[in-house]
Design a protein around this motif. Sequence first.
Motif, short mmCIF file in Angstrom:
data_model
loop_
_atom_site.label_atom_id
_atom_site.label_comp_id
_atom_site.label_asym_id
_atom_site.label_seq_id
_atom_site.Cartn_x
_atom_site.Cartn_y
_atom_site.Cartn_z
N THR A 1 1.54 10.78 1.82
CA THR A 1 1.47 9.33 1.62
C THR A 1 1.52 8.61 2.97
N GLU B 1 -0.76 7.83 -1.88
CA GLU B 1 -1.41 6.55 -1.60
C GLU B 1 -1.51 6.34 -0.09
N ASN C 1 -6.38 2.67 0.54
CA ASN C 1 -6.94 2.40 -0.79
C ASN C 1 -6.21 1.26 -1.49
N ARG C 2 -5.16 0.75 -0.79
CA ARG C 2 -4.45 -0.43 -1.31
C ARG C 2 -3.97 -1.25 -0.11
#
Length: 631
Positions: free
Chosen positions: A492, A352, A508-509
């Motif tokens: 990450t 992530e 993306n978050r």
Amino acid sequence: MYYLRNIDLRFADRILLENVSFMINPGDKIGLIGRNGAGKTTLFKILSGELIPDEGKVELPKSTTVVQLTQFLPEDKSRSILKETLSVFKDYEKIKARMDFIEKELSNENTNQDLNQLVIELGELQEKQNNLYDFNPEAEAEKILKGLGLSQEQLKQNIGTLSGGKQMRVEIAKCLLQRPDILLLDEPTNHLDIESIIWFEEYIKSYPKAIILISHDEEFLNNCVDRVLHLEHRKVTDYKGTYYKYLAQKEISNEQNKSAFENQQKVIKEKERTITRFMAKATKTKMAQSMQKQLDKMERIELLEQDNAMMHVRFPYAGRTVKVVAAGSNISKAYGDNIVLSNANIEIERDEKVAFVGQNGMGKSTLLKALLGEIDIDSGNAKIGDNVTVGYYAQDQSDALDRNLTVLETLERKAHPDKYTSCRKILGSLLFSGEDVEKKVSVLSGGEKARLALACLVANPSNFLVFDEPTNHLDIQAKKILKDAIMSFEGTILLVSHDRGFLKGLSNRTIEFREGELKEHLGDIEYVLAKRKETDFRQFSAAATEEKSSSSDKPKLGYNERKKLQRTVTYLERDINSLEEEIASLHKEMENPKFYMQSDSTEKTKLLGVKEAELLEKMEAWEVASEELEE
């Protein structure tokens, strides 16, 4: 009009500025750009009168006021924030103090003062105060301080209760409040969060007088300036228009210069060949001499030097991790009476790219440090997953680096054993060459410390990179290189930043810290800003609370309805991922200055708008469906 004419400045044998001339119009909003060390801050000091140039002069009318944002914090920490801000108005302070005294005496039954005389004096002081300024200083001070992110309650507190970053906001407010003819702002956004920056942009655009900005925040620059002065190779080049227009203009002018130079060189070589041929013949010697004189008189086009010194960053990957890279449950942390985190929960999964955003003081860095075990928490649990190797870029490099070591010693002590022999090469890739590696950390600039910290990350393989405000001391080019390195990293990423341009397309978050809560957004900063309509963050919080309370009365879902909703959520997530990839690809194209010279640039810009609107629609539908499932 204000003029700088033929400014030269030298430090020992080094020429810093050479024949610099430009004009400032009242109301200009100018971006002064250039690499770190190019002389931008020095030019500010010349404009403010702090430095006298070796040659040339600054021509300002006698009544011109120039105010520069300094990096010095207030010495008297016992004054209230509001009083410190109003300290720029000496006359106002004296009048206000006398009026406060008179009002107390008028309400004191045991006063020995002549009440009639006090009433007369109070009226005279009020009139004098009204005539001093065409605005209410106290009301304006409150407006600016609140816009910069300080609350009404804080205004009465002593300035010593604020962090260094928030004290700098008070310094910015003091500059704005003076309303000078020329306002010089050097990296003002370093101490502001995204909300404050957006407010600040609007304030600058409506400011009636001249402002010159030094900033490495491209989004902020583009939204504020209508003119760009590029300081490069000791000279200033003037460009009209926004920052993004400057990028396109500079690309075109570089190409034109290169083409004109190459064409002229062809002409010169051809003439030189003819002259050489004619000189060999007695009958054509005079003609050759005449041609040589013409050639000597030709005004030569100089090939503009390009500053090609560029960092090279690639973060080595330490291999695949477990699914949950970092997790925290019910984390609480307070500093004295200030509760920063309360029962915060977070989980970061493998591969992530997560961004923490929100106002300063809301707990972004605190949660990051809690997850890494850098600080003790009051309650809850924080854990890094098995087989996770962390690379950590701290916000304050002065604390993270040993001041007594040299640049090379620092890297050698921090480097992985496999990278030890490559330390000089790594430092070279981060623009430390020759004797630079023997500099002590104590003498490094903010930008040099930032590059040394990046070198330490490059010298250690990791699979979880954590960055806390990595762009504060990097110039625009360095930020682009860092962003590319982060995007290409296989592992990450967790980062805290207030730089919208840097964050755009990077995560993306996005987790927003607001009023003691963590709100999750499945998208980057652009998605968050679009959702908040970019100019009104504060209303969004209330709207979200209202939406949540109204949805709590809905009846529970049946089995078939739940299955249908689950399918909807899955399809929406697939569409969202696809749209995000298309948008990221378009953004990457648009980052290239040559993009706007392409024939299909207009169509692609429209397509981007369509895709972003579609993404927003899908995300809203996903949130509605997800909330229904949770109930």
